[in-house]
Design an enzyme around this catalytic site. Structure first.
Site, PDB file in Angstrom:
ATOM      1  N   HIS A  66      43.680  28.499 -18.474  1.00 52.84           N
ATOM      2  CA  HIS A  66      44.317  28.023 -19.941  1.00 52.84           C
ATOM      3  C   HIS A  66      43.924  29.089 -20.888  1.00 52.84           C
ATOM      4  O   HIS A  66      42.920  30.197 -20.674  1.00 52.84           O
ATOM      5  CB  HIS A  66      43.429  26.682 -20.571  1.00 52.84           C
ATOM      6  CG  HIS A  66      43.719  26.356 -21.870  1.00 52.84           C
ATOM      7  ND1 HIS A  66      43.405  26.984 -23.150  1.00 52.84           N
ATOM      8  CD2 HIS A  66      44.609  25.394 -22.174  1.00 52.84           C
ATOM      9  CE1 HIS A  66      44.133  26.384 -23.995  1.00 52.84           C
ATOM     10  NE2 HIS A  66      44.726  25.315 -23.413  1.00 52.84           N
ATOM     11  N   GLU A  96      52.526  27.846 -21.702  1.00 54.56           N
ATOM     12  CA  GLU A  96      51.586  27.458 -23.001  1.00 54.56           C
ATOM     13  C   GLU A  96      51.768  28.694 -23.878  1.00 54.56           C
ATOM     14  O   GLU A  96      51.010  29.747 -23.863  1.00 54.56           O
ATOM     15  CB  GLU A  96      50.489  27.211 -23.181  1.00 54.56           C
ATOM     16  CG  GLU A  96      50.361  25.841 -22.095  1.00 54.56           C
ATOM     17  CD  GLU A  96      48.841  25.103 -22.468  1.00 54.56           C
ATOM     18  OE1 GLU A  96      49.331  24.054 -23.116  1.00 54.56           O
ATOM     19  OE2 GLU A  96      47.882  25.551 -22.281  1.00 54.56           O
TER      20      GLU A  96
HETATM   21  P1  PGA Z   1      47.818  22.302 -29.120  1.00 54.71           P
HETATM   22  O1  PGA Z   1      46.770  22.874 -27.500  1.00 54.71           O
HETATM   23  O2  PGA Z   1      48.596  21.069 -28.563  1.00 54.71           O
HETATM   24  O3  PGA Z   1      46.517  21.846 -30.011  1.00 54.71           O
HETATM   25  O4  PGA Z   1      48.350  23.576 -29.524  1.00 54.71           O
HETATM   26  C1  PGA Z   1      47.700  22.599 -26.402  1.00 54.71           C
HETATM   27  C2  PGA Z   1      46.780  23.338 -25.309  1.00 54.71           C
HETATM   28  O5  PGA Z   1      45.840  24.206 -25.492  1.00 54.71           O
HETATM   29  O6  PGA Z   1      47.012  23.099 -24.042  1.00 54.71           O
END
Ligand code: PGA
Length: 249
Positions: free
Chosen positions: A95, A165
């Protein structure tokens, strides 16, 4: 052929007592949902309570991180077999908060992916570029590097999930536009087809994460190469998570 996967990353929120109550709410509210896989990532300490409450609800549970060794002198760490023993089915690997705040490297991610698979867990490898990298037109290069290292020890017949992401979209309220997400998701699938086989590329689910909300989930889920979402902030509220799970196809 790819069942949509809606995942909630609770990050460092919800102590075991609160997490248990929240898991019960989700179990009740989402009991009628069909045709979508639902997954939550509570903090380590809340995993036993959440797994107990979710029971056979069909909502799966995973760890937010793991260490690549099975056991040993690694103070403060949690291994893949420990997560599997609790009843976790999945684990997040790489992550962006792990990479950027805790200095996890691409090589660490490869080791973690391998450790997860060896323990029978499905890893969700997260990849994504920073704003600087996007502005320098390095998005594809960064993602390819993260994929190559994170999936290095993975074989064709092993099961994994990917999450795109973009770092600039996480927790910022700034979502990638459907066009931006679409471009990267297509690219990741094409990359999978060349690194593995077209068969594997067609099978692997690629999630999008970064400020996913009830207001933008429907448009994102319409993209052909986007198979689900990894939700942070909006996963901590039962109304918004429920709406996201019930995205309109
Ligand atoms: P967020 O986080 O939806 O608060 O932007 C997503 C994540 O970190 O998986």
């Amino acid at each position: 052929m790819r069942t949509p996967l809606i995942a909630g990353n609770w990050k460092m929120h919800l102590a075991p007592t609160e997490a248990r109550k929240y898991a019960i709410r989700l179990r009740v509210r989402l009991a009628d949902v069909r045709g979508r896989d639902i997954l939550v990532f509570p903090p380590f300490t809340a995993l036993p309570a959440v797994i107990e409450e979710l029971g056979r609800s069909g909502i799966a549970c995973g760890g937010q991180n793991l260490h690549w060794e099975k056991q040993g002198a690694f103070t403060g760490e949690i291994s893949a077999p420990f997560l599997a023993d609790l009843g976790c089915s999945h684990v997040l690997v790489g992550h962006s908060e792990r990479r950027h705040i805790f200095g996890e490297t691409d090589e660490d991610c490869g080791r973690k992916t391998r450790a997860a698979l060896d323990a029978g867990l499905t890893p969700i490898l997260c990849v994504g570029e920073t704003l600087e990298q996007r502005e320098a037109d390095a998005t594809r290069q960064v993602i390819e590097r993260q994929l190559a290292a994170g999936l290095k020890p993975v074989q064709e017949d092993e099961k994994f999930v990917l999450a795109y992401e973009p770092v600039w979209a996480i927790g910022t309220g700034r979502t990638a536009s459907p066009e931006q997400a679409d471009e990267v998701h297509r690219h990741i699938r094409a990359w999978l087809g060349s690194r593995f086989t077209p068969d594997l590329a067609a099978r692997v689910r690629i999630l999008y994460g970064g400020s996913v909300k009830p207001e933008n989930v429907d448009d994102l889920m319409k993209l052909p190469d986007l198979d689900g979402v990894l939700v942070g902030g909006a996963a901590l509220n039962a109304d918004s998570f429920d709406r996201i799970v019930r995205f309109l196809p």
